[in-house]
Design a protein around this motif. Structure first.
Motif, mmCIF file in Angstrom:
data_model
loop_
_atom_site.group_PDB
_atom_site.id
_atom_site.type_symbol
_atom_site.label_atom_id
_atom_site.label_comp_id
_atom_site.label_asym_id
_atom_site.label_seq_id
_atom_site.Cartn_x
_atom_site.Cartn_y
_atom_site.Cartn_z
ATOM 1 N N ILE A 5 0.859 -1.193 0.000
ATOM 2 C CA ILE A 5 0.000 0.000 0.000
ATOM 3 C C ILE A 5 0.892 1.239 0.000
ATOM 4 C CG2 ILE A 5 -1.576 1.376 1.419
ATOM 5 C CD1 ILE A 5 -2.733 -1.306 2.445
ATOM 6 N N LEU A 6 0.598 2.173 -0.916
ATOM 7 C CA LEU A 6 1.300 3.458 -0.897
ATOM 8 C C LEU A 6 0.331 4.465 -0.281
ATOM 9 C CD1 LEU A 6 3.996 4.655 -1.716
ATOM 10 C CD2 LEU A 6 2.983 5.334 -3.888
ATOM 11 N N PHE A 7 0.714 4.985 0.874
ATOM 12 C CA PHE A 7 -0.187 5.830 1.657
ATOM 13 C C PHE A 7 0.325 7.268 1.678
ATOM 14 C CE2 PHE A 7 -1.535 7.783 5.588
ATOM 15 C CZ PHE A 7 -2.859 7.399 5.716
ATOM 16 N N GLY A 8 -0.601 8.227 1.723
ATOM 17 C CA GLY A 8 -0.191 9.630 1.856
ATOM 18 C C GLY A 8 -1.399 10.541 1.805
ATOM 19 N N ALA A 9 -1.231 11.754 2.309
ATOM 20 C CA ALA A 9 -2.315 12.749 2.285
ATOM 21 C C ALA A 9 -2.522 13.227 0.850
ATOM 22 C CB ALA A 9 -1.915 13.918 3.183
ATOM 23 N N PRO A 10 -3.653 13.903 0.559
ATOM 24 C CA PRO A 10 -3.808 14.497 -0.769
ATOM 25 C C PRO A 10 -2.632 15.451 -1.012
ATOM 26 C CG PRO A 10 -5.852 14.702 0.506
ATOM 27 C CD PRO A 10 -4.808 14.152 1.438
ATOM 28 N N GLY A 11 -1.988 15.316 -2.160
ATOM 29 C CA GLY A 11 -0.851 16.188 -2.478
ATOM 30 C C GLY A 11 0.500 15.585 -2.107
ATOM 31 N N ALA A 12 0.504 14.417 -1.476
ATOM 32 C CA ALA A 12 1.779 13.807 -1.070
ATOM 33 C C ALA A 12 2.530 13.217 -2.261
ATOM 34 C CB ALA A 12 1.542 12.727 -0.021
ATOM 35 N N GLY A 13 1.813 13.018 -3.377
ATOM 36 C CA GLY A 13 2.475 12.488 -4.577
ATOM 37 C C GLY A 13 2.271 10.990 -4.759
ATOM 38 N N LYS A 14 1.257 10.438 -4.125
ATOM 39 C CA LYS A 14 1.004 8.984 -4.234
ATOM 40 C C LYS A 14 0.838 8.538 -5.682
ATOM 41 C CE LYS A 14 -2.943 8.948 -2.124
ATOM 42 N NZ LYS A 14 -3.190 10.326 -1.730
ATOM 43 N N ILE A 109 1.237 -6.124 -6.469
ATOM 44 C CA ILE A 109 0.293 -5.014 -6.663
ATOM 45 C C ILE A 109 0.650 -3.855 -5.745
ATOM 46 C CG2 ILE A 109 -2.136 -4.304 -6.459
ATOM 47 C CD1 ILE A 109 -2.982 -7.099 -7.117
ATOM 48 N N ILE A 110 0.565 -2.638 -6.315
ATOM 49 C CA ILE A 110 0.703 -1.446 -5.478
ATOM 50 C C ILE A 110 -0.656 -0.755 -5.416
ATOM 51 C CG2 ILE A 110 1.576 0.029 -7.378
ATOM 52 C CD1 ILE A 110 3.437 1.244 -5.139
ATOM 53 N N TYR A 111 -1.136 -0.518 -4.193
ATOM 54 C CA TYR A 111 -2.449 0.099 -3.960
ATOM 55 C C TYR A 111 -2.238 1.581 -3.682
ATOM 56 C CZ TYR A 111 -3.797 -4.762 -3.419
ATOM 57 O OH TYR A 111 -4.001 -6.102 -3.636
ATOM 58 N N ASP A 112 -2.934 2.417 -4.448
ATOM 59 C CA ASP A 112 -2.744 3.875 -4.334
ATOM 60 C C ASP A 112 -4.089 4.535 -3.996
ATOM 61 O OD1 ASP A 112 -2.820 6.564 -5.237
ATOM 62 O OD2 ASP A 112 -2.262 6.058 -7.291
ATOM 63 N N GLY A 113 -4.146 5.200 -2.857
ATOM 64 C CA GLY A 113 -5.391 5.867 -2.447
ATOM 65 C C GLY A 113 -6.373 4.929 -1.766
ATOM 66 N N PHE A 114 -5.916 3.781 -1.400
ATOM 67 C CA PHE A 114 -6.745 2.770 -0.745
ATOM 68 C C PHE A 114 -5.859 1.915 0.166
ATOM 69 C CE2 PHE A 114 -8.299 -1.542 -0.412
ATOM 70 C CZ PHE A 114 -9.625 -1.349 -0.066
ATOM 71 N N PRO A 115 -6.280 1.588 1.382
ATOM 72 C CA PRO A 115 -7.497 1.980 2.085
ATOM 73 C C PRO A 115 -7.406 3.388 2.667
ATOM 74 C CG PRO A 115 -6.227 0.415 3.403
ATOM 75 C CD PRO A 115 -5.465 0.629 2.156
ATOM 76 N N ARG A 116 -8.566 4.022 2.830
ATOM 77 C CA ARG A 116 -8.611 5.400 3.314
ATOM 78 C C ARG A 116 -9.414 5.534 4.600
ATOM 79 N NH1 ARG A 116 -7.887 8.139 -2.127
ATOM 80 N NH2 ARG A 116 -7.960 10.371 -1.801
ATOM 81 N N CYS A 121 -9.553 -0.864 5.832
ATOM 82 C CA CYS A 121 -8.415 -1.745 6.195
ATOM 83 C C CYS A 121 -8.952 -3.117 6.609
ATOM 84 C CB CYS A 121 -7.620 -1.193 7.371
ATOM 85 S SG CYS A 121 -6.903 0.410 7.115
ATOM 86 N N GLN A 122 -10.002 -3.085 7.427
ATOM 87 C CA GLN A 122 -10.553 -4.358 7.918
ATOM 88 C C GLN A 122 -11.190 -5.150 6.777
ATOM 89 O OE1 GLN A 122 -12.956 -2.513 10.882
ATOM 90 N NE2 GLN A 122 -11.379 -2.619 12.461
ATOM 91 N N MET A 123 -11.876 -4.437 5.897
ATOM 92 C CA MET A 123 -12.512 -5.126 4.765
ATOM 93 C C MET A 123 -11.447 -5.697 3.825
ATOM 94 S SD MET A 123 -15.554 -2.360 4.121
ATOM 95 C CE MET A 123 -16.655 -3.139 2.962
ATOM 96 N N LEU A 124 -10.330 -4.982 3.690
ATOM 97 C CA LEU A 124 -9.252 -5.472 2.827
ATOM 98 C C LEU A 124 -8.656 -6.765 3.391
ATOM 99 C CD1 LEU A 124 -7.450 -4.973 0.330
ATOM 100 C CD2 LEU A 124 -5.890 -3.718 1.812
#
Ligand code: AMP
Length: 219
Positions: A5-14, A109-116, A121-124
């Protein structure tokens, strides 16, 4: 076959970084934001349901995004088994035309913008159990708040995204603080979180991420 998972705030460049990493390491890139924008552009029933929500900068329902991820995981699997591939595999392994094929190796797989949300997270986790996958690592791109605001405003000048305007941007950051930041704590507890400094140029962040990714893929 890794799940990162690639995680970050809006604007972090995910989005930018996920694309670069997917190209370099031959990963499947799953972006829920892009999937949703695609539904909106196609004018599907789902697209019509989520358009206003996205334009306001709200998060769409957990069940919707998890459903999109579940569909993408199934689709990726079928896509690998095209006819040419299957014939080649049968010949190489000496498997008869009517004999069952062994399970195909699945790509990372790289997940971008998920989970939020923590609920996502639990459903994933539940979805991974069903699909015999497991979460390997969560990479968080860390960018200071003032830099985030500056970047999203810059992006708004050149972007054609309908959710890149002053009011929506503020609301997306609020949504991030209240619903998405808790995801970090969720993964910190499980020891799977790696934080990367994302405050510099795209190339600087990218080389940090590439080092981390090499390590994850080898371990
Ligand atoms: P993004 O392209 O990742 O910035 O996502 C754009 C918009 O799509 C977000 O502001 C949300 O409205 C929606 N969205 C994308 N991913 C998710 C998610 N995992 N959960 C809920 N809403 C999402």
């Amino acid at each position: 076959m890794k799940n990162i998972i690639l995680f970050g705030a809006p604007g972090a460049g995910k989005g930018t970084q996920a694309k670069l990493l997917a190209e370099k390491f031959d990963l499947i890139h799953l972006s829920t934001g892009e999937m949703l924008r695609h539904e909106v552009a196609q004018g599907t029933a789902l697209g019509q349901r989520v358009k206003d929500i996205m334009d306001r900068g709200d998060l769409v329902g957990d069940d919707i995004v998890v459903g999109l991820i579940a569909k993408a995981l199934d689709h990726g699997r079928n896509e690998l088994l095209d006819e040419w591939d299957e014939l080649r595999l049968r010949r190489a392994c000496g498997i008869g035309d009517n004999d069952p094929l062994p399970e195909k190796p699945q790509p990372s797989i790289i997940y971008d913008g998920f989970p939020r949300t923590v609920q996502q997270c639990q459903m994933l986790e539940f979805l991974f159990q069903k699909k015999q996958r497991r979460l390997d690592r969560v990479i968080s791109i860390d960018v200071p708040q003032e830099e985030l605001v500056h970047r999203i405003h810059e992006r708004a000048l050149v972007s054609n995204r309908s959710d890149d305007n002053e009011e929506t941007i503020r609301h997306r950051l609020e949504e991030y603080e209240s619903k998405t930041r808790p995801v970090l704590d969720y993964y910190k507890v499980s020891g799977r979180l790696i934080t990367v400094d994302g405050s510099g140029e795209i190339s600087e962040t990218n080389s940090r991420l590439c080092k981390v990714m090499e390590w994850i893929l080898q371990n």
